[in-house]
Design an enzyme around this catalytic site. Structure first.
Site, short mmCIF file in Angstrom:
data_model
loop_
_atom_site.label_atom_id
_atom_site.label_comp_id
_atom_site.label_asym_id
_atom_site.label_seq_id
_atom_site.Cartn_x
_atom_site.Cartn_y
_atom_site.Cartn_z
N GLY A 189 0.81 -1.23 0.00
CA GLY A 189 0.00 0.00 0.00
C GLY A 189 0.84 1.26 0.00
CB ALA A 190 4.30 1.78 -0.71
NE ARG A 250 -4.36 7.93 2.90
CZ ARG A 250 -5.19 8.69 3.61
NH1 ARG A 250 -5.62 9.85 3.14
NH2 ARG A 250 -5.62 8.30 4.80
CG ASN A 302 1.40 1.41 4.82
OD1 ASN A 302 1.33 2.15 5.80
ND2 ASN A 302 0.94 1.76 3.63
CG ASP A 338 -5.53 3.08 14.21
OD1 ASP A 338 -5.65 3.81 15.22
OD2 ASP A 338 -5.98 3.39 13.10
CE1 TYR A 381 -8.05 0.54 10.05
CE2 TYR A 381 -8.56 1.50 12.19
CZ TYR A 381 -7.70 1.33 11.13
OH TYR A 381 -6.47 1.96 11.14
CB ALA A 422 -12.02 -6.60 15.29
CB ILE A 474 -1.05 10.43 10.57
CG1 ILE A 474 -0.57 9.77 11.86
CG2 ILE A 474 0.07 11.10 9.79
CD1 ILE A 474 0.45 10.53 12.65
N1 LIG Z 1 -3.98 7.75 8.14
C1 LIG Z 1 -3.89 7.76 9.44
O1 LIG Z 1 -3.96 8.81 10.08
C2 LIG Z 1 -3.69 6.44 10.19
C3 LIG Z 1 -4.04 6.39 11.55
C4 LIG Z 1 -3.85 5.20 12.22
C5 LIG Z 1 -3.32 4.09 11.59
N2 LIG Z 1 -2.99 4.19 10.28
C6 LIG Z 1 -2.44 3.00 9.61
O2 LIG Z 1 -1.26 3.36 8.90
C7 LIG Z 1 -1.22 2.69 7.64
C8 LIG Z 1 -1.12 3.70 6.50
O3 LIG Z 1 -2.19 4.64 6.62
P1 LIG Z 1 -2.82 5.36 5.33
O4 LIG Z 1 -3.90 6.24 5.83
O5 LIG Z 1 -1.72 5.90 4.51
O6 LIG Z 1 -3.45 4.07 4.63
P2 LIG Z 1 -4.62 4.04 3.53
O7 LIG Z 1 -4.43 5.19 2.60
O8 LIG Z 1 -5.94 3.91 4.20
O9 LIG Z 1 -4.31 2.65 2.82
C9 LIG Z 1 -3.02 2.37 2.28
C10 LIG Z 1 -3.15 1.59 1.03
O10 LIG Z 1 -3.74 0.32 1.27
C11 LIG Z 1 -4.03 -0.19 0.00
N3 LIG Z 1 -5.11 -1.18 0.03
C12 LIG Z 1 -6.34 -1.09 0.55
N4 LIG Z 1 -7.04 -2.22 0.29
C13 LIG Z 1 -6.22 -3.03 -0.44
C14 LIG Z 1 -6.36 -4.32 -1.02
N5 LIG Z 1 -7.49 -5.03 -0.93
N6 LIG Z 1 -5.30 -4.84 -1.69
C15 LIG Z 1 -4.16 -4.15 -1.81
N7 LIG Z 1 -3.96 -2.93 -1.28
C16 LIG Z 1 -4.99 -2.37 -0.60
C17 LIG Z 1 -4.47 1.00 -0.88
O11 LIG Z 1 -3.72 0.89 -2.10
P3 LIG Z 1 -4.24 1.54 -3.48
O12 LIG Z 1 -4.42 3.01 -3.18
O13 LIG Z 1 -3.12 1.28 -4.42
O14 LIG Z 1 -5.51 0.85 -3.86
C18 LIG Z 1 -4.04 2.21 -0.04
O15 LIG Z 1 -3.34 3.17 -0.76
C19 LIG Z 1 -2.47 1.82 7.57
O16 LIG Z 1 -2.17 0.52 7.97
C20 LIG Z 1 -3.41 2.49 8.55
O17 LIG Z 1 -4.35 1.59 9.12
C21 LIG Z 1 -3.16 5.34 9.56
#
Ligand SMILES: NC(=O)c1ccc[n+]([C@@H]2O[C@H](COP(=O)([O-])OP(=O)(O)OC[C@H]3O[C@@H](n4cnc5c(N)ncnc54)[C@H](OP(=O)(O)O)[C@@H]3O)[C@@H](O)[C@H]2O)c1
Length: 241
Positions: free
Chosen positions: A9-10, A13, A88, A139, A152, A154, A184
């Site tokens: 998922g890189a 973001r 990720n 998280d 989510y 769980a 974030i």
């Molecule tokens: N954002 C925050 O503030 C926050 C807070 C707490 C925890 N986190 C954790 O930190 C990590 C990164 O956060 P983020 O907000 O940057 O993540 P995100 O944008 O929600 O997801 C990251 C990537 O996951 C990929 N993804 C989703 N479903 C998929 C599937 N079925 N198969 C393959 N790839 C899939 C997507 O790829 P594509 O775009 O290429 O489809 C997406 O770009 C995550 O694990 C999140 O739970 C984030």
């Protein structure tokens, strides 16, 4: 040869910032994405422009299909080594308890929990050889759940458990840790009042950035006496009463 990392998922973001930061620290990067083709391609091009042949992109859906062979096979064929796996990729979506929705359960648990497990197992031979590491993005809501996001939360609580169980099983060859961000990068259309409320409950008095998370990942990547730990990157929000 450079150390190599596979980051799921890189394309954009937080995952993309982790890729840029680890690349700056000398890693070659396998950028996994699912639908963010243009962003992943641009990221890989910019990393390769900085250092030749230090980044590749791999597309696949982590909720089903032969994603382990595809991802681990691509890294093995291209570089023949893997030092770090970063799980990720994630689905963040609310759960409506008034509707029976097994599809949502399967999709979220498959992507957020099953895929990290399957990829960790698939990567074991290369990680063992490299005496490498796994980092799972969890998280702060894994252990103190967010209202409205039962599945989510769980999935992330399961990922915390998996992180610690694998750390125990895979020591001393492979270190396994987690990074637990607070809020974030916000979901598009998120309520600005909610952001203000969160900031007021954050002891460090500001919202976090992708770089804050990437810095913690870079630390764990080289912290050779740290395993089985979850580092919360939340400005102290989780200690606010
Ligand atoms: N954002 C925050 O503030 C926050 C807070 C707490 C925890 N986190 C954790 O930190 C990590 C990164 O956060 P983020 O907000 O940057 O993540 P995100 O944008 O929600 O997801 C990251 C990537 O996951 C990929 N993804 C989703 N479903 C998929 C599937 N079925 N198969 C393959 N790839 C899939 C997507 O790829 P594509 O775009 O290429 O489809 C997406 O770009 C995550 O694990 C999140 O739970 C984030």
């Amino acid at each position: 040869m450079d150390k190599t990392v596979l980051i799921t998922g890189a394309g954009h973001r937080i995952g993309a910032q982790i890729a840029r930061s680890l690349h700056r620290n000398g890693f070659s990067i396998a950028v996994h994405y699912n639908s963010s083709h243009a962003q992943a391609q641009a990221l890989v091009a910019s990393l390769n422009a900085e250092r030749k042949n230090t980044a590749i992109e791999i597309q696949c859906d982590l909720s089903s299909g032969p994603f382990v062979d595809k991802l681990i096979g691509a890294v093995s064929n291209h570089w023949g080594r893997l030092d770090l796996l970063i799980n990720n990729a994630s689905i963040y979506e609310p759960s409506d308890l008034s509707v029976e929705d097994p599809d949502a359960w399967n999709r979220i648990i498959s992507t957020n929990l099953r895929a990290p497990y399957m990829l960790s197992v698939g990567a074991l031979p290369m990680l063992r050889e490299a005496r490498g590491a796994i980092i799972n993005l969890t998280d702060i809501y894994a252990l103190r759940p967010q209202l409205g996001y039962a599945v989510y939360c769980a999935s992330k609580a399961g990922l915390v458990g998996l992180t610690k169980a694998l750390a125990l099983e895979l020591a001393p060859d492979i270190r396994v840790n987690g990074v637990a961000p607070g809020p974030i990068v916000w979901a598009p259309g998120d309520d600005p009042h909610h952001r203000l409320e969160v900031m007021q409950k954050t002891p460090l008095g500001r919202l976090g950035t992708e770089t804050d998370v990437a810095n913690a990942v870079c630390y764990i990547a080289t912290a050779s006496y740290v395993t089985g730990q979850i580092i919360e990157v939340d400005g102290g929000r989780s200690i606010f009463i």
